[in-house]
Design a protein around this motif. Sequence first.
Motif, PDB file in Angstrom:
ATOM      1  N   HIS A 137       1.437  -6.327 -19.554  1.00 10.55           N
ATOM      2  CA  HIS A 137       0.014  -6.086 -19.339  1.00 10.55           C
ATOM      3  C   HIS A 137      -0.459  -6.996 -18.220  1.00 10.55           C
ATOM      4  O   HIS A 137      -0.244  -8.207 -18.286  1.00 10.55           O
ATOM      5  N   GLU A 166      -7.469  -3.026 -25.907  1.00  8.17           N
ATOM      6  CA  GLU A 166      -8.696  -2.230 -25.917  1.00  8.17           C
ATOM      7  C   GLU A 166      -9.893  -3.051 -25.402  1.00  8.17           C
ATOM      8  O   GLU A 166     -10.671  -2.604 -24.559  1.00  8.17           O
ATOM      9  N   ARG A 192      -9.674  -3.764 -21.721  1.00  7.50           N
ATOM     10  CA  ARG A 192      -9.987  -2.573 -20.933  1.00  7.50           C
ATOM     11  C   ARG A 192     -11.503  -2.409 -20.837  1.00  7.50           C
ATOM     12  O   ARG A 192     -12.049  -2.176 -19.763  1.00  7.50           O
ATOM     13  N   GLY A 249      -4.848  -1.900 -14.129  1.00  4.02           N
ATOM     14  CA  GLY A 249      -3.921  -0.779 -14.270  1.00  4.02           C
ATOM     15  C   GLY A 249      -3.597  -0.532 -15.737  1.00  4.02           C
ATOM     16  O   GLY A 249      -4.313  -0.972 -16.636  1.00  4.02           O
ATOM     17  N   GLU A 250      -2.503   0.184 -15.964  1.00  4.05           N
ATOM     18  CA  GLU A 250      -2.086   0.491 -17.330  1.00  4.05           C
ATOM     19  C   GLU A 250      -0.875  -0.353 -17.694  1.00  4.05           C
ATOM     20  O   GLU A 250      -0.105  -0.765 -16.817  1.00  4.05           O
ATOM     21  N   ARG A 292       2.760  -1.471 -18.474  1.00 10.61           N
ATOM     22  CA  ARG A 292       4.010  -0.914 -17.943  1.00 10.61           C
ATOM     23  C   ARG A 292       5.122  -1.180 -18.947  1.00 10.61           C
ATOM     24  O   ARG A 292       5.304  -2.312 -19.393  1.00 10.61           O
TER      25      ARG A 292
END
Length: 876
Positions: free
Chosen positions: A232, A373, A376, A383-384, A386
């Motif tokens: 993350h 969460e 975000r 980004g997301e 990986r």
Amino acid sequence: MEKNASPTKPQENTGLPAGYTPAAAESAWCEKWEQQKLHHYDPSRPRAETFVVDTPPPTVSGALHIGHVFSYTQTDIFVRFQRMLGKNIFYPMGWDDNGLPTERRVQNLFGVRCEPAVPYKEGYKSSGPKKDLKDYEHISRRNFLELCEAQTAEDEKRYEALWRRLGLSIDWRQTYSTVGEHCRKTSQLSFLDLFKKGFVYSAETPTLWDTTFRTAVAQAECEDREANGFFHDIKFQVQGGGDFIIATTRPELLAACIAVVAHPDDARYKHLFGKTALTPLFKVRVPIMPSEHADPEKGTGIMMVCTFGDIADVEFWRKHKMPMRQLISRDGRLNALTYVQEFLDSADLETAKNNYAQLAGLYAKQARNKTVELLRTEGSLVGEPRPTKQAVKYYEKGDQPLEFVPARQWYIRILENKPALLEQGKKVAWHPDYMYKRYEQWVEGLNQDWCISRQRYFGVPFPVWYPVDHEGNVEYANPIVAGAERLPVDPQTDCPPGYTEEQRGKAGGFVGDHDVMDTWATSSLTPMINSRWADDKTRHAALYPADLRPQAHEIIRTWAFYTITKSWMHENSVPWHNAGISGWVVSPDKGKMSKSKGNTITPEGLLQTYSADALRYWAGKAKLGHDTIYDESVFKVGMRLANKLFNASKFTMLQLKSPAAAGAKLGPADITEPLDRAWVEHLKGIVEASRKDFENYDYAAVLLYVETAFWDFCDNYLELVKNRAYSGKPEAARSACAALDWTLSVFLRLFAPFMPFITEEVWSWSYAASTGRPSVHKAPWPSAAEMPSAAGDKLVLESARKMMEAIRTKKAAEKRSVKWPVARLAVECGPRQAAALKLALEDVLLAGCVDKAGVTLKEAASDETPLTATVELGAA
RNA sequence: GCGCAGUUAGCUCAGCGGUAGAGCAAUCGCCUUACACGCGAUGGGUCACAGGUUCGAAUCCUGUACUGCGCACCA
């Protein structure tokens, strides 16, 4: 018609005498050996004549499997060889019945949990297993321990029965149980000795912690498991402006962040060193520091240090004397909301509280998702996530990842003693020798002292109490240790000197140490448990150090290492001179046999089907250190070998009516025929090799060539001479019988360590009386010196063998039976071989049904000429 | 990333400088005064690959590739 069906004999004919079944015969021998005290250790004999085995105590947790049969048989094979060398054998058996495996088994079997606060119930009986965890009965510590003891006692009975059935030549008077009084006493005395010598200390420090079992564990009990994780990317603010991104697989530890570090030479982050970062979500002020352990190549090159993600975090925290922000509690959940106020230096307390409120009380894994969460939502997640493969540390018996949790534990000083422990390891002869490498690598890689305390129940308690001061604080720094004369003690029920039971748990009173020792803290003492180090100095001097430690390779890091450690600390000695490391039994797909895969095999059925000798044969075929594929066809081969031994012996001793079997003394002088002398010469070579190989722990090699030699004996030599043995010529028959007599006695002895039952059975027919050795297992290991006759010429045997081969090949090619007559036999060979052949010709002609009149023997000029034989078959 | 072990017949393995072996499996046969749960015979292999040392290498050395295991790292 079924293949192999015999037209004249019923199919069920086994070739064995009526009433003989291996299973019954083997059990009968077990009892007889016990009556004869065949395996008893004799303390009156000197140490030099004694062979001491430090037998592995199997974990008592249900059932023994085929892997146990494998390795314990290998040890027994070697022990039986030593016994036949005339050694006084000390071969004990222990049961490793304390510790977690038993606790877990008892919990499941009876549907109970140990709850120390619950009072003891007299005559408690469990209502059996429970389906649901919430239905488990909570019972007192004492009730729980009683269940554990009763259960292990039952298992141990079954274990012993199996070991006896397998023919392990154990002295059953020499047993111990790791939770029994003697082992408790020895373990506690060991603790006192280490305490006195300063090898043991207690400390409150981050320790590897299993959140399921809620206990500390040692480095040696950890294993890596590969897991699918995610990187993350998280944005941190820099106080006074700017930001940077760290990559982490454990975002849930964000609230435990104590610092951010990058490599000192990393140009990207150099300008940030000395500044303060603000963590996302919690706005905690953390220093940005240089640290060598940050790898510029990994992630973004800058990382967060938390209390505690891994051992590197612990080391950093310790080195820089950082604050402790222990986030994960002992049950694996994140701390309560008050954590924020108590531990976090937040620049925005309200935000921190609001965010943390959603995480408090969650298990680490749940908290990870929630944190992502929140990040975000806040916009701090770049980004997301990986996907990445990562290795995660687990307790070997656990199913949740380990955490580092600060807790007070007892440790044994390993790290500062590494050089001495490496030296001790070198003093042991490892078999195979490369197994020392594993020991060395393990010792070199250690990064924690040995944590020996466990927050469990079924184990050896620490013989320690702590004073409680007048404000009610426990003074861990001033432990009260029990006197050696009182051991074993239970600090939960026994009182420390100078106190009364009323003072337990009170201000100004005392508390007992509530932990138990790591199972290995006890099993690392097995050589000293056997020698009675704790209470019998004479016996200790006679049995310590041991000669052989047999064990499997996966526990070199635990059992072998810990035993070497304790022996050095207590006695400044190695615990044993040799370590025999057995391999594993693996499944046909080369995976490990394991309960979870459902491919473990229980030995009882196999013993019934194939006999103990057959199973032992399979174990004996495998070299030390080599894994073996589980293969039932090898049991069949072993069974056939036992059968062949039986039949060849029956034939020689009973049917040929050897004068030896009738009580006449036959000796080397009776072996007059050249062929017999050649065979004896051949056998002498095998006998000599066997002793040497056995002494080098290469029993598998011995079995291999002894087996080959035995089949060769049956198919060639015995076939060649049986006609002569039947014949009326007394001297020639006598020669054959004398050779056969010695040969059988040699084979029985060579096979005895591997197949103790069938060899003992056959030995009992006549050798027991003729040799004055009632048991083959106490007969001397064969030696060439038993046959001092003049050397035979092996070429005689070789030539005869070649002739037989030629005749058999011809008959097979013509599809004729073995006794089909040979009309003409033309042989050509060099003069030396021709001379040798002539000496055995009569036996060859008889065995091959050759017409004497049709034989021609042509001598070539040179000995280089190989033997050729042309065979022509006669009419029916 | 480091280390250890291994790679030989369809399978399981032995051999560790001197003509490629065993057991199992396969195939073809055989009742033979121990054993048909026996016996005999037959087929089956570039000894992972590439270099080197040697009169000669499956065997010793170097490297490579796989396989298993151990250790370390794991942001």
